[in-house]
Design an enzyme around this catalytic site. Structure first.
Site, PDB file in Angstrom:
ATOM      1  N   HIS A 234     -38.973  37.051 -21.317  1.00 20.21           N
ATOM      2  CA  HIS A 234     -40.358  37.189 -20.577  1.00 20.21           C
ATOM      3  C   HIS A 234     -40.679  38.510 -19.713  1.00 20.21           C
ATOM      4  O   HIS A 234     -39.890  39.121 -19.049  1.00 20.21           O
ATOM      5  CB  HIS A 234     -40.444  35.852 -19.541  1.00 20.21           C
ATOM      6  CG  HIS A 234     -39.414  35.865 -18.382  1.00 20.21           C
ATOM      7  ND1 HIS A 234     -39.753  36.662 -17.076  1.00 20.21           N
ATOM      8  CD2 HIS A 234     -38.265  35.455 -18.446  1.00 20.21           C
ATOM      9  CE1 HIS A 234     -38.696  36.535 -16.321  1.00 20.21           C
ATOM     10  NE2 HIS A 234     -37.473  35.713 -17.011  1.00 20.21           N
TER      11      HIS A 234
ATOM     12  N   ASP B 281     -43.018  38.868 -16.984  1.00 18.00           N
ATOM     13  CA  ASP B 281     -43.410  38.839 -15.569  1.00 18.00           C
ATOM     14  C   ASP B 281     -42.169  38.958 -14.775  1.00 18.00           C
ATOM     15  O   ASP B 281     -40.808  38.751 -15.546  1.00 18.00           O
ATOM     16  CB  ASP B 281     -43.966  37.389 -15.490  1.00 18.00           C
ATOM     17  CG  ASP B 281     -43.263  36.304 -15.559  1.00 18.00           C
ATOM     18  OD1 ASP B 281     -42.793  36.063 -16.766  1.00 18.00           O
ATOM     19  OD2 ASP B 281     -43.209  35.418 -14.677  1.00 18.00           O
TER      20      ASP B 281
ATOM     21  N   ASP C 212     -34.309  41.050 -14.406  1.00 17.79           N
ATOM     22  CA  ASP C 212     -34.736  39.639 -14.681  1.00 17.79           C
ATOM     23  C   ASP C 212     -36.181  39.606 -14.842  1.00 17.79           C
ATOM     24  O   ASP C 212     -37.048  39.284 -13.932  1.00 17.79           O
ATOM     25  CB  ASP C 212     -34.427  38.526 -13.577  1.00 17.79           C
ATOM     26  CG  ASP C 212     -34.627  37.110 -13.943  1.00 17.79           C
ATOM     27  OD1 ASP C 212     -35.106  36.729 -15.050  1.00 17.79           O
ATOM     28  OD2 ASP C 212     -34.888  36.307 -12.751  1.00 17.79           O
TER      29      ASP C 212
ATOM     30  N   GLU D  20     -42.847  33.112 -16.838  1.00 18.43           N
ATOM     31  CA  GLU D  20     -41.962  32.178 -16.954  1.00 18.43           C
ATOM     32  C   GLU D  20     -41.468  31.759 -15.610  1.00 18.43           C
ATOM     33  O   GLU D  20     -41.177  30.813 -15.259  1.00 18.43           O
ATOM     34  CB  GLU D  20     -40.866  33.144 -17.439  1.00 18.43           C
ATOM     35  CG  GLU D  20     -39.419  32.252 -17.833  1.00 18.43           C
ATOM     36  CD  GLU D  20     -38.263  32.538 -16.654  1.00 18.43           C
ATOM     37  OE1 GLU D  20     -37.337  31.522 -16.760  1.00 18.43           O
ATOM     38  OE2 GLU D  20     -38.700  32.997 -15.641  1.00 18.43           O
ATOM     39  N   GLU D  21     -41.839  32.942 -14.592  1.00 16.58           N
ATOM     40  CA  GLU D  21     -41.191  32.666 -13.073  1.00 16.58           C
ATOM     41  C   GLU D  21     -42.118  31.766 -12.308  1.00 16.58           C
ATOM     42  O   GLU D  21     -41.162  31.023 -11.482  1.00 16.58           O
ATOM     43  CB  GLU D  21     -41.246  33.998 -12.384  1.00 16.58           C
ATOM     44  CG  GLU D  21     -40.164  35.220 -12.976  1.00 16.58           C
ATOM     45  CD  GLU D  21     -38.671  34.675 -12.840  1.00 16.58           C
ATOM     46  OE1 GLU D  21     -38.555  33.603 -12.495  1.00 16.58           O
ATOM     47  OE2 GLU D  21     -37.646  35.583 -13.160  1.00 16.58           O
TER      48      GLU D  21
ATOM     49  N   ASP E 102     -31.987  36.127 -21.473  1.00 16.66           N
ATOM     50  CA  ASP E 102     -32.099  36.035 -19.968  1.00 16.66           C
ATOM     51  C   ASP E 102     -31.107  35.364 -19.244  1.00 16.66           C
ATOM     52  O   ASP E 102     -31.311  34.604 -18.314  1.00 16.66           O
ATOM     53  CB  ASP E 102     -33.449  34.984 -19.972  1.00 16.66           C
ATOM     54  CG  ASP E 102     -34.413  35.075 -18.795  1.00 16.66           C
ATOM     55  OD1 ASP E 102     -33.749  35.840 -17.907  1.00 16.66           O
ATOM     56  OD2 ASP E 102     -34.922  34.131 -18.278  1.00 16.66           O
TER      57      ASP E 102
ATOM     58  N   HIS F 217     -34.397  37.683  -8.005  1.00 12.95           N
ATOM     59  CA  HIS F 217     -35.296  36.748  -6.900  1.00 12.95           C
ATOM     60  C   HIS F 217     -35.136  37.274  -5.563  1.00 12.95           C
ATOM     61  O   HIS F 217     -35.890  36.770  -4.882  1.00 12.95           O
ATOM     62  CB  HIS F 217     -35.505  35.322  -7.153  1.00 12.95           C
ATOM     63  CG  HIS F 217     -35.661  34.795  -8.647  1.00 12.95           C
ATOM     64  ND1 HIS F 217     -35.969  33.416  -8.777  1.00 12.95           N
ATOM     65  CD2 HIS F 217     -35.700  35.552  -9.791  1.00 12.95           C
ATOM     66  CE1 HIS F 217     -35.830  33.399 -10.077  1.00 12.95           C
ATOM     67  NE2 HIS F 217     -36.151  34.465 -10.641  1.00 12.95           N
TER      68      HIS F 217
END
Length: 481
Positions: free
Chosen positions: A75, A77, A114, A144-145, A168, A455
């Site tokens: 992904h 983003d 990520d 995705e996030e 991922d 994150h």
């Protein structure tokens, strides 16, 4: 050492190029244009679907034309988080990276490994003229996030690959064959604003220094949740007729909240006693969390009193609802050892201008258990006078231990690394479960390099692990039929 000197250079150079492009979730226009330009410049079939996902196809190298096409998926983003003292504009700046031993990190922000490392690896394959491979199809999804809307929006019939490699997973000794589903739980209500009184003193509580992290992969660690910690302190304040002016904690649903700040009013004659009791409780909390959260700080200081505060009724219901709402691991899996089955993250609490919003992300590998915990949260918040909305639900990915591509990846790993990989299902939201709805015949696995602290501003990726991941990926492409 500079990033462009790291091996494999093709992967790290592409990661640097990608990280120069701002790419927050739901603002991916620039990175979509970047990827479309990348594919077009290589002379490859390149297009985006109606939702914004980018697809690039590359023919097989000589001698591998008869093998199954492989879809490589990551992904575009990334999660945007920064330390409160870091001056950084995610909408305008590229990520500022540096090398620290075996790790690549960012200066005060999330790194974007990520899932940028997966994107960079796919880019390196697409531009290579020396790597043997079957026909490749790159799928770069968006959002995705925060909602997985890219995966949800990908229609059937677009992809041609018979095998899908999702890049991922964030431990380099794991092969992922299943994941949790999730649902957003949002509680909201209004409150009556009351004027502060002439005899009020103003106080500000600040909780910061927590590690944060991925609200799925890191939820089992017992890390501090800034919203829960703040609420314990505010609960104590109920004894003193305290009045909240504003409260803001956390930001993204998929990130364990690291910081919270609250401005409140109390009677001036009570300030000394309040501060003494608050500091006593703050010290107790820091002692409880000293192993998991050694850098936790809880500060209480005098400020100007707020001109407007919450009414006592709504305030009491807010504090008691957050106290009662579950946060963290809810149940462990009975079928897969050490796997979190169901959890909740109280991700964001905002009190301002007569509005209260509480945002949670509930995850589970069992859909009925996911709904059970979501209904438990709904019940708690509705008892507090909140309206509750469920949204953004996405399915889990059911493991297939008999998968043909799993056998290929596992045997390739053993042959290359000389040890057994871990075959797992993870407590995070991979897109495989969603993609499998429209592509049920596609054989899927997920793997990747070691990324820690995703994150959060502590996010980092292991350099040696990227080298291992790259070698494994190249061998898998050779070994598929």
């Amino acid at each position: 050492m500079k990033i462009d000197q790291l091996e494999p250079k093709s992967v790290w150079n592409n990661f640097s190029r990608l990280n120069a492009v701002p790419r927050p979730s739901r603002k991916e226009e620039r990175v979509i244009a970047f990827m479309l330009g990348f594919g077009s410049e290589l002379g490859l079939e390149t297009f985006s679907d109606e939702i914004g996902n980018v697809i690039i196809r590359k023919p097989a190298t000589t001698g591998m034309e008869g093998r199954k096409m492989i879809t490589l998926q990551s992904h575009l983003d990334m999660v945007h988080q920064k330390n409160s003292d870091t001056q950084f504009d995610f909408d305008k700046q590229g990520i500022d990276m540096f090398v620290d031993g075996d790790w690549v990190k960012a200066k005060g922000t999330t790194l974007g490994a990520d899932n940028g490392m997966g994107v960079a690896a796919i880019m390196a394959l697409l531009e290579s003229d020396s790597v043997p491979h079957p026909a490749l199809e790159a799928l770069f999804t968006i959002d995705e996030e925060t909602g997985m809307t890219g995966a949800f929006g990908l229609k059937g019939g677009i992809l041609k690959g018979e095998i899908l490699l999702n890049l991922d997973t964030e431990e380099d000794d794991e092969i992922d064959i299943g994941c949790a589903g999730g649902i957003d739980v949002t509680a909201s209500r209004t409150y009556n604003k009351k004027p502060g009184t002439h005899g009020d003193a103003g106080l500000q509580i600040t909780v910061k220094g927590l590690r944060g992290g991925h609200s799925g992969m890191d939820i089992y660690k017992g890390l501090g949740n800034a919203n829960k910690i703040m609420n314990r302190l505010l609960y104590l304040g109920l004894d003193y007729n305290m009045r909240i002016g504003t409260l803001e904690g956390g930001s993204l649903r998929n990130a364990i909240p690291r910081e919270s700040s609250c401005k409140l009013n109390v009677g001036r004659k009570q300030v000394a006693e309040v501060m003494a009791r608050f500091n006593e409780l703050a010290n107790a909390i820091k002692t409880e969390l000293k192993v998991q959260e050694p850098n936790l700080t809880i500060n209480l200081e005098e400020i100007k009193p707020s001109k407007e505060v919450m009414g006592l009724g709504a305030q009491s219901k807010l504090i008691k609802a957050i106290y009662a709402a579950h946060n963290g691991v809810y149940t462990m899996s009975a079928s897969i050892q050490d796997l979190v089955e169901t959890s909740n993250n109280i991700a964001k609490v905002l009190v301002k201008d007569g509005e209260i919003t509480i945002a949670c992300l509930t995850r589970s590998s069992v859909d009925s258990a996911k709904l059970d915990l979501a209904n438990s949260l709904r019940s708690v918040f509705e008892l507090g006078g909140f309206d509750v909305e469920f949204s953004g639900a996405y399915p889990g990915w059911n493991p297939n231990p008999n998968s043909e591509i799993l056998s290929v990846v596992k045997n390739t790993y053993i042959g290359l690394i000389k040890e057994e990989p871990k075959i797992i299902a993870c407590h995070a939201g991979l897109e495989c479960g969603i993609l499998g709805q429209n592509y049920p015949e596609v054989d899927m696995v997920s793997f990747g390099p070691t990324i820690l602290g995703a994150h959060s501003p502590d996010e980092r990726v292991s350099i040696s692990s990227v080298q291992k991941f790259w070698k494994l990926l190249l061998e898998i492409l050779k070994n598929t039929n």
